[in-house]
Design an enzyme around this catalytic site. Sequence first.
Site, PDB file in Angstrom:
ATOM      1  N   ASN A 175       0.807  -1.226   0.000  1.00 16.51           N
ATOM      2  CA  ASN A 175       0.000   0.000   0.000  1.00 16.51           C
ATOM      3  C   ASN A 175       0.843   1.279   0.000  1.00 16.51           C
ATOM      4  O   ASN A 175       0.431   2.281  -0.589  1.00 16.51           O
ATOM      5  CB  ASN A 175      -0.911  -0.017   1.235  1.00 16.51           C
ATOM      6  CG  ASN A 175      -1.442   1.361   1.565  1.00 16.51           C
ATOM      7  OD1 ASN A 175      -2.387   1.845   0.939  1.00 16.51           O
ATOM      8  ND2 ASN A 175      -0.825   2.029   2.532  1.00 16.51           N
TER       9      ASN A 175
ATOM     10  N   SER B  48      -3.569   3.126  -8.825  1.00 13.65           N
ATOM     11  CA  SER B  48      -4.261   4.425  -8.860  1.00 13.65           C
ATOM     12  C   SER B  48      -4.953   4.540 -10.205  1.00 13.65           C
ATOM     13  O   SER B  48      -4.585   3.845 -11.162  1.00 13.65           O
ATOM     14  CB  SER B  48      -3.222   5.539  -8.733  1.00 13.65           C
ATOM     15  OG  SER B  48      -3.786   6.788  -9.072  1.00 13.65           O
TER      16      SER B  48
ATOM     17  N   TYR C 205       4.998   9.629 -10.672  1.00 14.64           N
ATOM     18  CA  TYR C 205       3.927   8.866  -9.992  1.00 14.64           C
ATOM     19  C   TYR C 205       3.154   8.014 -11.011  1.00 14.64           C
ATOM     20  O   TYR C 205       2.934   6.821 -10.810  1.00 14.64           O
ATOM     21  CB  TYR C 205       2.995   9.854  -9.286  1.00 14.64           C
ATOM     22  CG  TYR C 205       1.898   9.224  -8.459  1.00 14.64           C
ATOM     23  CD1 TYR C 205       2.164   8.707  -7.202  1.00 14.64           C
ATOM     24  CD2 TYR C 205       0.585   9.155  -8.940  1.00 14.64           C
ATOM     25  CE1 TYR C 205       1.153   8.139  -6.428  1.00 14.64           C
ATOM     26  CE2 TYR C 205      -0.430   8.594  -8.179  1.00 14.64           C
ATOM     27  CZ  TYR C 205      -0.138   8.084  -6.921  1.00 14.64           C
ATOM     28  OH  TYR C 205      -1.148   7.525  -6.165  1.00 14.64           O
TER      29      TYR C 205
ATOM     30  N   LYS D 262       2.726   3.853 -11.152  1.00 15.16           N
ATOM     31  CA  LYS D 262       1.437   3.160 -11.029  1.00 15.16           C
ATOM     32  C   LYS D 262       1.126   2.361 -12.303  1.00 15.16           C
ATOM     33  O   LYS D 262       0.578   1.259 -12.231  1.00 15.16           O
ATOM     34  CB  LYS D 262       0.322   4.158 -10.717  1.00 15.16           C
ATOM     35  CG  LYS D 262       0.483   4.856  -9.354  1.00 15.16           C
ATOM     36  CD  LYS D 262       0.572   3.894  -8.175  1.00 15.16           C
ATOM     37  CE  LYS D 262       0.610   4.608  -6.832  1.00 15.16           C
ATOM     38  NZ  LYS D 262       0.715   3.685  -5.702  1.00 15.16           N
TER      39      LYS D 262
HETATM   40  N1  NAD Z   1      -5.422   9.024  -1.437  1.00 12.34           N
HETATM   41  C1  NAD Z   1      -5.572   9.009  -2.735  1.00 12.34           C
HETATM   42  O1  NAD Z   1      -6.247   9.868  -3.310  1.00 12.34           O
HETATM   43  C2  NAD Z   1      -4.942   7.910  -3.562  1.00 12.34           C
HETATM   44  C3  NAD Z   1      -5.339   7.791  -4.886  1.00 12.34           C
HETATM   45  C4  NAD Z   1      -4.800   6.795  -5.661  1.00 12.34           C
HETATM   46  C5  NAD Z   1      -3.871   5.935  -5.135  1.00 12.34           C
HETATM   47  N2  NAD Z   1      -3.482   6.075  -3.844  1.00 12.34           N
HETATM   48  C6  NAD Z   1      -2.459   5.146  -3.354  1.00 12.34           C
HETATM   49  O2  NAD Z   1      -2.881   4.558  -2.146  1.00 12.34           O
HETATM   50  C7  NAD Z   1      -1.753   4.275  -1.333  1.00 12.34           C
HETATM   51  C8  NAD Z   1      -1.976   4.862   0.051  1.00 12.34           C
HETATM   52  O3  NAD Z   1      -2.099   6.266  -0.078  1.00 12.34           O
HETATM   53  P1  NAD Z   1      -2.718   7.227   1.030  1.00 12.34           P
HETATM   54  O4  NAD Z   1      -3.617   8.150   0.333  1.00 12.34           O
HETATM   55  O5  NAD Z   1      -3.214   6.431   2.172  1.00 12.34           O
HETATM   56  O6  NAD Z   1      -1.413   8.056   1.399  1.00 12.34           O
HETATM   57  P2  NAD Z   1      -0.785   8.520   2.777  1.00 12.34           P
HETATM   58  O7  NAD Z   1       0.264   9.516   2.407  1.00 12.34           O
HETATM   59  O8  NAD Z   1      -1.833   8.905   3.757  1.00 12.34           O
HETATM   60  O9  NAD Z   1      -0.120   7.178   3.291  1.00 12.34           O
HETATM   61  C9  NAD Z   1       0.983   6.635   2.625  1.00 12.34           C
HETATM   62  C10 NAD Z   1       1.649   5.654   3.544  1.00 12.34           C
HETATM   63  O10 NAD Z   1       2.866   5.190   2.901  1.00 12.34           O
HETATM   64  C11 NAD Z   1       3.920   5.270   3.842  1.00 12.34           C
HETATM   65  N3  NAD Z   1       5.206   5.505   3.207  1.00 12.34           N
HETATM   66  C12 NAD Z   1       5.536   6.475   2.335  1.00 12.34           C
HETATM   67  N4  NAD Z   1       6.845   6.410   2.057  1.00 12.34           N
HETATM   68  C13 NAD Z   1       7.348   5.369   2.767  1.00 12.34           C
HETATM   69  C14 NAD Z   1       8.628   4.806   2.922  1.00 12.34           C
HETATM   70  N5  NAD Z   1       9.701   5.295   2.275  1.00 12.34           N
HETATM   71  N6  NAD Z   1       8.777   3.756   3.744  1.00 12.34           N
HETATM   72  C15 NAD Z   1       7.731   3.257   4.429  1.00 12.34           C
HETATM   73  N7  NAD Z   1       6.476   3.741   4.325  1.00 12.34           N
HETATM   74  C16 NAD Z   1       6.299   4.784   3.498  1.00 12.34           C
HETATM   75  C17 NAD Z   1       3.563   6.476   4.711  1.00 12.34           C
HETATM   76  O11 NAD Z   1       4.261   6.440   5.922  1.00 12.34           O
HETATM   77  C18 NAD Z   1       2.060   6.292   4.865  1.00 12.34           C
HETATM   78  O12 NAD Z   1       1.759   5.397   5.913  1.00 12.34           O
HETATM   79  C19 NAD Z   1      -0.550   4.851  -2.069  1.00 12.34           C
HETATM   80  O13 NAD Z   1       0.105   3.827  -2.774  1.00 12.34           O
HETATM   81  C20 NAD Z   1      -1.151   5.840  -3.024  1.00 12.34           C
HETATM   82  O14 NAD Z   1      -0.367   6.057  -4.172  1.00 12.34           O
HETATM   83  C21 NAD Z   1      -4.005   7.051  -3.037  1.00 12.34           C
END
Ligand code: NAD
Length: 280
Positions: free
Chosen positions: A96, A149, A162, A166
Amino acid sequence: MGAKERFDLTGKTALVTGGSRGIGKGIAVALAEHGADVAIVYHSATPQAQQVADAIKKLGRKAWIFQQDLAKTTELHALADKVWAEAGKVDVLVNNAGIAYLERFNQIPYEHWRHTMAVNLDAPFFLSQRFAERMIAAGIRGRIINLSSKNGFVAEAGLAHYNATKGGLELLTQSLAIELGVHGITVNTIAPGCIETEIGGEFDIDVDKFLKYYYEHVPLEHRFGKVEECVGAVIYLASSAGSYTTGQHIIMDGGVLAEQVPRMQFMKPYSNTIKQGKQP
Ligand SMILES: NC(=O)c1ccc[n+]([C@@H]2O[C@H](COP(=O)([O-])OP(=O)(O)OC[C@H]3O[C@@H](n4cnc5c(N)ncnc54)[C@H](O)[C@@H]3O)[C@@H](O)[C@H]2O)c1
């Protein structure tokens, strides 16, 4: 099998990367709600990771937390070995964790390109590689679920790195699905649109204008999605309900990718009256 058993994860152990907040936190707790013991990998926020572990334990499940910078990709096989040793096994791997920088293509510094590749694409690859090896050796018909994504399918300006990770994750997922299928391991992605989390919070944009524009272009109720609207697909893929689904993606974007040119907003106001045409 009854309706409840179809989504039951009792006896399963899951690992969720980036499980201390956002979508990962939602997934970790939901997996526990469905009966799984859950390990999470977090970057640096120990108190938040501990809170998630406490929430999992409160549900009567086992929980483990592992601090790891996933960008340190040469350490990830060792991380997988450590998780396996402490948790005993991993049936469900949820890759994730993810990061994003917003910047024009010609201004992307080397470090941002590499960092995005490392966290979003290298880490899922190396973790999947080691956990799949161990699942096969243990005879576990495991599940790998990757957080992709809508940007894995259609590009968004300012996010070349990004988008590339993805898109790469989508094809990596299909590649693993066809190679691991013979071992009964399924590999899929879930692909959210904009979900209410902290990701992108530091982007240097006019937030109000962006939100107005974005909401206008979300067919489903003109809004962002919520974390709880992402987790059901993970439960489906992790449970026996999803046992014949592999190499697939489940897009949850409120219909954003379903629309081509938003002509509707140039039409006359919505009317609920069906025009009476000539019946055939
Ligand atoms: N929120 C959105 O709109 C959205 C949309 C599409 C995809 N996503 C994908 O969903 C996933 C979760 O996103 P989110 O929105 O919860 O983001 P977020 O920023 O709230 O959480 C991301 C998590 O990844 C962890 N992380 C980042 N870099 C890291 C590293 N180097 N080592 C260990 N952990 C690391 C962070 O600590 C955090 O817990 C991601 O892969 C993101 O690309 C999110």
